[in-house]
Scaffold this motif. Structure first.
Motif, short mmCIF file in Angstrom:
data_model
loop_
_atom_site.label_atom_id
_atom_site.label_comp_id
_atom_site.label_asym_id
_atom_site.label_seq_id
_atom_site.Cartn_x
_atom_site.Cartn_y
_atom_site.Cartn_z
N VAL A 1 2.21 58.09 -33.34
CA VAL A 1 3.22 57.57 -32.41
C VAL A 1 2.88 56.08 -32.17
O VAL A 1 3.95 55.38 -32.14
CB VAL A 1 3.03 58.37 -31.27
CG1 VAL A 1 3.84 57.41 -29.92
CG2 VAL A 1 3.49 59.89 -31.33
N ALA A 2 1.59 55.70 -31.99
CA ALA A 2 1.29 54.27 -31.68
C ALA A 2 1.92 53.43 -32.59
O ALA A 2 2.31 52.43 -32.40
CB ALA A 2 -0.22 53.95 -31.79
N ALA A 3 1.78 53.67 -33.95
CA ALA A 3 2.21 52.87 -35.18
C ALA A 3 3.80 52.48 -34.94
O ALA A 3 4.33 51.65 -35.41
CB ALA A 3 2.16 53.53 -36.47
N ARG A 4 4.41 53.29 -34.12
CA ARG A 4 5.93 53.36 -34.23
C ARG A 4 6.38 52.69 -32.76
O ARG A 4 7.42 52.43 -32.35
CB ARG A 4 6.52 54.70 -34.30
CG ARG A 4 6.72 55.00 -35.72
CD ARG A 4 6.85 56.52 -36.11
NE ARG A 4 6.68 57.09 -37.32
CZ ARG A 4 5.53 57.14 -38.02
NH1 ARG A 4 4.51 57.01 -37.33
NH2 ARG A 4 5.65 57.54 -39.09
N MET A 5 5.22 52.58 -31.87
CA MET A 5 5.92 51.93 -30.53
C MET A 5 6.14 50.44 -30.73
O MET A 5 5.37 49.90 -31.52
CB MET A 5 4.52 52.25 -29.63
CG MET A 5 4.47 53.72 -29.13
SD MET A 5 3.10 53.88 -27.95
CE MET A 5 3.52 52.83 -26.70
#
Length: 175
Positions: free
Chosen positions: A149-153
């Motif tokens: 998820v963090a990679a897409r934020m």
């Protein structure tokens, strides 16, 4: 005010949720996204979050004689520390989870109340799975999901992107 009390206030939770996409915002931009929150209430809660270090000031500029601040969330201040979680009562956990679920329900209701919702076409999903994991395996799974998820934020709107809310709940279940 305790971290738990600070973060579990309904208006402050809604303010923080507007930052979930990783983009900074001014109080005026927050008011545009939360038009039902009265201006004085918005300013009071933004000030409380800033004073606690949950919101940090990225930029300040003069606008018509006033100072306009651009904020971002200091994510390390939004989590309830493990040592605090360890001291939380059952009722504290119930309050925290109720606030979390309330936010999910409000997001889903806003989606359904929007213009022509189409859950199938919009990729709406809600599902549950049971997995057998050791504590270490559970920690690894949570870290993997967090990393994905963090990679897409922080991605910008456009290019066919739709702002989506991703939520995770993990609880032990009876076999």
């Amino acid at each position: 005010m305790t971290t738990l009390d600070l973060l579990l206030h309904p208006v402050r939770l809604r303010i923080l949720r507007t930052f979930l996409d990783g983009h900074p915002a001014t109080t005026a931009q927050l008011r545009e996204r939360l038009p039902d929150v009265p201006p004085a209430t918005m300013y009071r809660h933004v000030a409380a979050l800033a004073a606690a270090g949950v919101l940090e000031v990225l930029d300040e500029k003069r606008v018509r004689g006033a100072v306009e601040r651009t904020y971002r969330v200091s994510w390390q201040h939004t989590e309830i520390a493990p040592e605090v979680r360890a001291t939380m009562t059952t009722e504290d956990h119930r309050r925290a989870f109720t606030a979390f679920v309330g936010g999910l329900l409000a997001d889903f209701d806003r989606y359904l109340a929007g213009a022509a919702p189409d859950p199938a076409a919009d990729g709406v999903t809600y599902q549950q799975a049971a997995v057998w994991l050791t504590e270490t395996e559970m920690a690894e799974l949570v870290a993997e999901i967090h990393a994905a998820v963090a990679a897409r934020m922080g991605r910008d709107a456009g290019d066919g992107r739709t702002r989506r809310m991703i939520s995770l709940v993990g609880v032990p279940a009876e076999a």
